[in-house]
Design a protein around this motif. Structure first.
Motif, mmCIF file in Angstrom:
data_model
loop_
_atom_site.group_PDB
_atom_site.id
_atom_site.type_symbol
_atom_site.label_atom_id
_atom_site.label_comp_id
_atom_site.label_asym_id
_atom_site.label_seq_id
_atom_site.Cartn_x
_atom_site.Cartn_y
_atom_site.Cartn_z
ATOM 1 N N HIS A 346 39.663 149.367 33.776
ATOM 2 C CA HIS A 346 40.350 149.907 34.954
ATOM 3 C C HIS A 346 39.331 150.400 35.971
ATOM 4 O O HIS A 346 38.326 151.013 35.608
ATOM 5 C CB HIS A 346 41.236 151.098 34.590
ATOM 6 N N LYS A 347 39.580 150.152 37.251
ATOM 7 C CA LYS A 347 38.824 150.819 38.307
ATOM 8 C C LYS A 347 39.533 152.142 38.610
ATOM 9 O O LYS A 347 40.747 152.154 38.867
ATOM 10 C CB LYS A 347 38.790 149.983 39.586
ATOM 11 N N PRO A 348 38.812 153.266 38.598
ATOM 12 C CA PRO A 348 39.443 154.525 39.007
ATOM 13 C C PRO A 348 39.925 154.428 40.455
ATOM 14 O O PRO A 348 39.321 153.734 41.279
ATOM 15 C CB PRO A 348 38.307 155.546 38.877
ATOM 16 N N VAL A 349 40.999 155.123 40.749
ATOM 17 C CA VAL A 349 41.567 155.139 42.100
ATOM 18 C C VAL A 349 41.576 156.580 42.591
ATOM 19 O O VAL A 349 41.843 157.503 41.812
ATOM 20 C CB VAL A 349 42.993 154.542 42.092
ATOM 21 N N PHE A 350 41.288 156.785 43.891
ATOM 22 C CA PHE A 350 41.217 158.151 44.411
ATOM 23 C C PHE A 350 41.950 158.271 45.739
ATOM 24 O O PHE A 350 42.142 157.295 46.469
ATOM 25 C CB PHE A 350 39.757 158.602 44.585
ATOM 26 N N LEU A 351 42.344 159.501 46.020
ATOM 27 C CA LEU A 351 42.936 159.863 47.310
ATOM 28 C C LEU A 351 42.177 161.066 47.844
ATOM 29 O O LEU A 351 42.092 162.100 47.179
ATOM 30 C CB LEU A 351 44.415 160.205 47.154
ATOM 31 N N SER A 352 41.599 160.915 49.028
ATOM 32 C CA SER A 352 40.838 161.999 49.661
ATOM 33 C C SER A 352 41.564 162.426 50.936
ATOM 34 O O SER A 352 41.970 161.582 51.739
ATOM 35 C CB SER A 352 39.419 161.512 50.002
ATOM 36 N N PHE A 353 41.734 163.740 51.111
ATOM 37 C CA PHE A 353 42.391 164.255 52.316
ATOM 38 C C PHE A 353 41.982 165.711 52.507
ATOM 39 O O PHE A 353 41.340 166.316 51.653
ATOM 40 C CB PHE A 353 43.914 164.130 52.210
ATOM 41 N N ARG A 354 42.378 166.274 53.622
ATOM 42 C CA ARG A 354 42.093 167.683 53.908
ATOM 43 C C ARG A 354 43.402 168.417 54.160
ATOM 44 O O ARG A 354 44.349 167.861 54.719
ATOM 45 C CB ARG A 354 41.182 167.826 55.138
ATOM 46 N N ILE A 355 43.441 169.663 53.738
ATOM 47 C CA ILE A 355 44.598 170.521 53.998
ATOM 48 C C ILE A 355 44.171 171.580 54.998
ATOM 49 O O ILE A 355 43.224 172.330 54.751
ATOM 50 C CB ILE A 355 45.112 171.187 52.715
ATOM 51 N N ALA A 356 44.848 171.627 56.121
ATOM 52 C CA ALA A 356 44.496 172.594 57.163
ATOM 53 C C ALA A 356 44.741 174.015 56.677
ATOM 54 O O ALA A 356 45.618 174.264 55.844
ATOM 55 C CB ALA A 356 45.306 172.318 58.426
ATOM 56 N N ALA A 357 43.960 174.946 57.193
ATOM 57 C CA ALA A 357 44.121 176.355 56.831
ATOM 58 C C ALA A 357 45.546 176.804 57.124
ATOM 59 O O ALA A 357 46.085 176.568 58.210
ATOM 60 C CB ALA A 357 43.133 177.212 57.614
ATOM 61 N N GLY A 358 46.193 177.423 56.144
ATOM 62 C CA GLY A 358 47.552 177.921 56.324
ATOM 63 C C GLY A 358 48.638 176.910 56.055
ATOM 64 O O GLY A 358 49.824 177.251 56.072
#
Length: 373
Positions: A346-358
């Protein structure tokens, strides 16, 4: 090493799903490559403040022989120079393979960057949040660990059902029913794991639309044993052969060109839950089944039809949090790890994102449990 992080522009989050069974079958070769690629993505490229890794088949397929390699894998992750800025961690490993009633072979790793100052984790027994300090690993006694709830499907849960699609639908319905037992569970969640999604093989036969199908049956039972597709001319060359645990297609490039995305029309399992589950657009090749030969990073095995088995799914509220207007689309990446090297089957799968302050704080019309802690 990664530069110093600051959460002033929001909290960077990286979710990873990885079937790691192959790593414990050949730890000397595969594990080193896997960790190198993982560090490159997780620490050097995306630099998350919060990193969550969900693993399946921890300990490999032969648990009794391979489980001893798990400890070294965990120690490497917790003590490596690459991860030194993550000063808090929680690791949950289901290693009790002798208890088939409860054993899942799952493992969850959570890493918190030193720049995040006040992190709390919910204690299900005390029913309150507690501050997270240091690095802790839990195994074998997960059923009594207060900081998580563990559930395994009842052994008699699935009736005899027709095909993988029905099984996955039952699996996801079970998850939803479990979540809605308590409204505080339901508002925001992610499912990231190897879902064993497979294409509808009957639909994929369109790959051989100009070929002639020959059906081979078992003499005693008349059951279908194999399907062979031959070209009408060109010396009746075999284009595709299907058997139990065999998918031998003449041209694997079809799964790599344009990342195989034209074949996504055959990936239909999630359509049943389109109003309750969200997935970002897939733009990477099928994640399974890759060759476990360390020199064959892009080669698929002929055991199964290549498919996007490894997925990260969001509830509606989690989707809204990830896709906030202030989150630039370019900062949200859904991809695989180690596209050019062997990472196991299996190839690992990822999700990258940012959560704004608050982000995620409740308003007057929302439940208080919507707060991101």
């Amino acid at each position: 090493m990664a530069g110093k992080l600051t959460a002033a522009q929001g909290t960077g989050v990286l979710l990873v799903t990885a079937n790691v069974g192959s790593l414990f079958e050949d730890p000397e070769n595969l594990q080193k490559t896997w960790l190198r690629e993982f560090y490159q993505v997780s620490v050097h490229t995306y630099k998350p403040h919060f990193l969550a890794v969900h693993c399946q088949e921890v300990g490999g397929k032969n648990y009794e022989a391979s489980m001893s390699h798990v400890d070294s894998f965990v120690k490497e992750l917790l003590s490596s120079d690459a991860m030194k800025e993550y000063n808090r961690a929680r690791v949950y490993l289901d290693e009790n393979y002798k208890s088939q009633e409860h054993f899942t072979a799952l493992g969850s790793f959570y890493f918190i960057h030193e720049s995040l100052k006040s992190i709390h984790q919910f204690d299900f027994k005390a029913k309150k949040f507690k501050k997270v300090v240091g690095k802790e690993t839990y195994s074998e006694t997960l059923e009594s660990t207060p900081s998580l709830e563990k559930e395994k499907f009842p052994q008699d849960y699935f009736p005899e059902v027709g095909g993988i699609l029905s099984t996955i639908c039952l699996f996801l319905r079970y998850i939803f029913l479990y979540c809605i037992k308590d409204v505080q569970r339901t508002l925001r969640f992610q499912r990231f794991q190897d879902f064993k999604f497979k294409h509808e093989t009957g639909s994929l036969v369109s790959l051989c639309s100009t070929a002639t199908m020959h059906t081979i049956r078992v003499a005693d039972t008349n059951e279908v044993d194999k399907l062979i597709f031959r070209e009408s001319d060109n010396d009746r060359k075999v284009v595709l052969q299907l058997e139990k645990k065999l998918f031998n297609y003449v041209n694997q490039d079809v799964f790599r060109e344009n990342n195989g995305t034209p074949l996504l029309e055959y990936d239909k399992e999630l359509s049943v839950f389109k109003d309750r589950l969200h997935e970002l657009e897939i733009s990477f090749p099928p994640s399974y089944p890759y060759s476990e030969d360390s020199s064959q990073g892009k080669q698929y095995m002929n055991t199964r039809c290549p498919a996007w088995c490894d997925r990260i799914l969001l509830s509606v509220s989690a989707r809204d949090l990830v896709l906030k207007p202030e989150n630039e689309e370019k900062s949200i990446i859904y991809d695989n790890i180690g596209p050019n090297v062997c990472m196991g089957d299996h190839k690992p799968v990822f999700l990258s994102f940012r959560i704004a302050a608050g982000a995620g704080k409740p308003n007057a019309n929302k439940h208080k449990c919507c707060v991101v802690q």
